[in-house]
Enzyme design. Structure first.
Site, mmCIF file in Angstrom:
data_model
loop_
_atom_site.group_PDB
_atom_site.id
_atom_site.type_symbol
_atom_site.label_atom_id
_atom_site.label_comp_id
_atom_site.label_asym_id
_atom_site.label_seq_id
_atom_site.Cartn_x
_atom_site.Cartn_y
_atom_site.Cartn_z
ATOM 1 N N ASP A 48 -7.514 8.394 8.066
ATOM 2 C CA ASP A 48 -7.487 7.799 6.953
ATOM 3 C C ASP A 48 -8.363 6.381 7.081
ATOM 4 O O ASP A 48 -8.103 5.349 6.826
ATOM 5 C CB ASP A 48 -6.004 7.356 6.564
ATOM 6 C CG ASP A 48 -6.086 6.557 5.152
ATOM 7 O OD1 ASP A 48 -6.866 6.908 4.486
ATOM 8 O OD2 ASP A 48 -5.056 5.827 4.759
ATOM 9 N N GLY B 70 0.939 -1.224 -0.060
ATOM 10 C CA GLY B 70 -0.124 -0.277 0.084
ATOM 11 C C GLY B 70 0.717 1.220 0.004
ATOM 12 O O GLY B 70 2.142 1.211 0.011
ATOM 13 N N GLY B 71 0.189 2.492 0.056
ATOM 14 C CA GLY B 71 0.840 3.455 0.122
ATOM 15 C C GLY B 71 1.721 3.898 1.178
ATOM 16 O O GLY B 71 2.714 4.555 1.335
ATOM 17 N N MET B 72 1.446 3.217 2.252
ATOM 18 C CA MET B 72 2.333 3.274 3.587
ATOM 19 C C MET B 72 3.474 2.292 3.851
ATOM 20 O O MET B 72 3.803 2.137 4.763
ATOM 21 C CB MET B 72 1.450 3.308 5.012
ATOM 22 C CG MET B 72 0.735 4.700 4.723
ATOM 23 S SD MET B 72 -0.358 4.821 6.271
ATOM 24 C CE MET B 72 -1.479 6.285 6.179
#
Length: 586
Positions: A134, A21-23
């Protein structure tokens, strides 16, 4: 560089990749020191070259690690090896809420059960100064026992600034362009609050908006705000209203009003605290007294399935406050309009309620309530120091000892309430509820629960390390009705379901000292077919709905110290929804 199975970060050995994922990337890993599996969220490489961001991240991670709530995924710590930095997280088994929604819209009672747990997590975090920023279905896990775990609480703030400029924000779970600073956009586009979408700083009201989006999606199976591109989606968040017609027919008015209050574009007009959502979910009249219990377009009251959870608690938990403050619960079926029944059973000082003996096993009951709800059977210690069964009619004040029941435990009533079965002195016995001579039915070296069917047979756990057996209520040779699987050590706490065609019971695993890892099973007495109803629970009891002649009802069971209810169809012998906690600290 991606990690592979066998790679190590400190004393954590990577087992497999769980997701990207983006993290960062998430791996299943083994903590070789504490001998447990964990989740490692390996952070983007840019962290290793920015000391200021690392310092900020560590400060934020310390705050997040201080959160201790059953509906929040725990952070254990941070590990660094070479140029890799990773968060050490609790490994949460089960699908995400996103996975669940992909199967279709979630029934209202199941959605509300999840929503209440999400709200509990958010309210706790907000009270401790942490905003999620988020919140979305992909960041919410549902464990096999139906518990909700909110993940990545506050990490959007901890992982701020230039994290993923090169990511495709539509395909990445998290859109991160900049940070929490004013003028920057952060979060996943479809779940952002309007203020986040235009680059303003987020506060707890942003979480409230995102929660409204999540609840809308649970109920409809569709996103509240959609677009062909990120820009279109952000524009929809800022300007468009959700398609309220997507809500299923029969949606309760108070749910619609709650969603409207949370999805207001102007945060000053939005719900100001997530606790308001909790109150509305628990008490519809608190949000709009005129709409309590009404479906859209209705003019007469109509109870929701979720509303029956309170009545389930009333049916299972007729609270009995006994002298020393010990609380126990009954399993009678309530009438539709019967309120929660609370009653005090005054016990004379010389006959205190006896504690569960070690031989009675975990969950060995000290009392039972007759099927018609008129009589209690209690395990009391008399003035002579001996433990006996006593009975008490609920419309009377005195208790009556039953001679011949010395050292008894695990009482249970016959369907008509005229006999009481119990275990004592290594035997399964019965005695008339009005008193008389105790009758031995068969040997029972330990005795871990019995249930009297309406076919004249008793299903009982006669030995703590064995299976369930059928015993004629007039006495006779026990006949096994279950068989231990290789990974099981005991079957206990049976309940014969209405019609005496099936039995509910707890199957405990070989590993583990307690019963939180046990399974709730059901077996057909006609075919011998057996299946697992709930993983992670014990001491289950079935309660038919107040109008449940069609076989509908709920299972009530314990997990750790919380009482759960899960919708259950007695005819199909299958759960029909998700478990929901209804009482804590049992």
């Amino acid at each position: 560089m991606p990690l592979s199975a066998g790679d190590k970060l400190g004393h954590y050995e990577v087992l497999s990749l769980l997701g990207k994922g983006g993290m960062g990337e998430v791996y299943r890993a083994r903590d070789t020191q504490l001998k447990r599996d964990v989740a490692l969220k390996v952070l983007p490489p840019a962290f290793s070259s920015d000391p200021d961001r690392l310092a900020r991240f560590q400060r934020e991670a310390e705050l997040l690690a201080s959160l201790d709530h059953p509906n929040i995924g725990h952070i254990y710590g941070i590990v660094q090896a070479d140029h890799n930095w990773a968060l050490v997280l609790a490994l949460i088994e089960g699908p995400t809420l996103e996975d669940r929604i992909k199967r279709g819209a979630i029934p209202a009672d199941e959605a509300i059960a999840y929503a209440k747990q999400i709200v509990d997590a958010m309210e706790y975090a907000h009270e401790h100064g942490v905003i999620h920023r988020d919140l979305k279905p992909a960041n919410i896990k549902i464990t096999p026992d139906g518990a909700v775990k909110v993940l990545d609480f506050g990490l959007a703030k901890a992982l701020d600034q230039r994290v993923a400029k090169s990511l495709d924000p539509e395909n990445s779970p998290t859109l991160t362009m900049g940070a929490t600073q004013a003028g920057m956009i952060m979060g996943t586009a479809a779940y952002m609050s309007p203020e986040q979408a235009v680059g303003k700083a987020a506060d707890r009201r942003a979480d409230i908006f995102s929660f409204g989006v999540v609840l809308f999606e649970m109920l409809t199976g569709k996103r509240a705000f959609r677009g062909e591109s990120v820009g279109d989606t952000l524009a929809a968040v800022v300007k468009d209203a959700p398609d309220w017609s997507a809500l299923p027919a029969g949606t309760l008015t108070h749910l619609r009003k709650l969603l409207e209050r949370m999805l207001v574009k102007d945060r000053k007009q939005r719900l100001q605290a997530i606790g308001e959502a909790r109150i509305a979910l628990e008490n519809p009249a608190a949000l709009d007294p005129g709409s309590s219990g009404l479906k859209v377009g209705e003019t007469a009251p109509s109870r929701s399935r979720l509303g029956r959870l309170g009545w389930i608690a009333a049916g299972v938990l007729a609270v009995v406050a006994v002298g020393l403050g010990i609380v126990a619960y009954s399993a009678t079926r309530p009438a539709p309009s019967r309120p929660l029944m609370r009653l005090n059973v005054e016990i004379a000082p010389d006959t205190p309620l006896a504690r569960v003996d070690a031989g009675a096993g975990v969950g060995g009951n000290m009392l039972a309530l007759s099927p018609d709800g008129t009589r209690l059977a209690l395990k009391l210690r008399g003035a002579d120091g001996k433990v006996r069964l006593h009975t008490r009619l609920l419309n009377q004040s005195q208790v009556t000892p039953l001679a011949g029941t010395e050292n008894a435990h695990g009482p249970f009533f016959s369907p008509a309430g005229d006999w009481i079965g119990f275990f004592a002195e290594g035997k399964l016995k019965k005695i008339a509820a009005e008193g008389g001579a105790a009758v031995t039915l068969c040997d029972a070296p330990a005795g871990f629960g019995g249930s009297w069917g309406d076919d004249g047979n008793i299903i009982a756990a006669l030995n703590g390390a064995g299976v369930l057996s059928r015993v004629p209520s007039g006495g006779g040779m026990p006949v096994p009705v279950t068989k231990l699987n290789p990974d099981e050590r005991t079957h206990r706490w049976p309940q014969v379901l209405p019609g005496s065609q099936a039995v509910l019971f707890t199957a405990a695993a070989q590993t583990g000292a307690g019963y939180d890892d046990a399974n709730i099973e059901v077996i057909s007495l006609k075919t011998g077919e057996r299946k697992t109803i709930q993983r992670g629970g014990f001491s289950a009891r079935y309660l038919a709905d107040a109008t449940g002649s069609n076989g509908t009802g709920h299972l009530i069971y314990l997990h750790q110290t919380t009482l759960f209810a899960v919708p259950f169809h007695g005819g199909r012998l299958a759960s029909t929804g998700a478990p929901a906690p209804i009482l804590e600290d049992v």
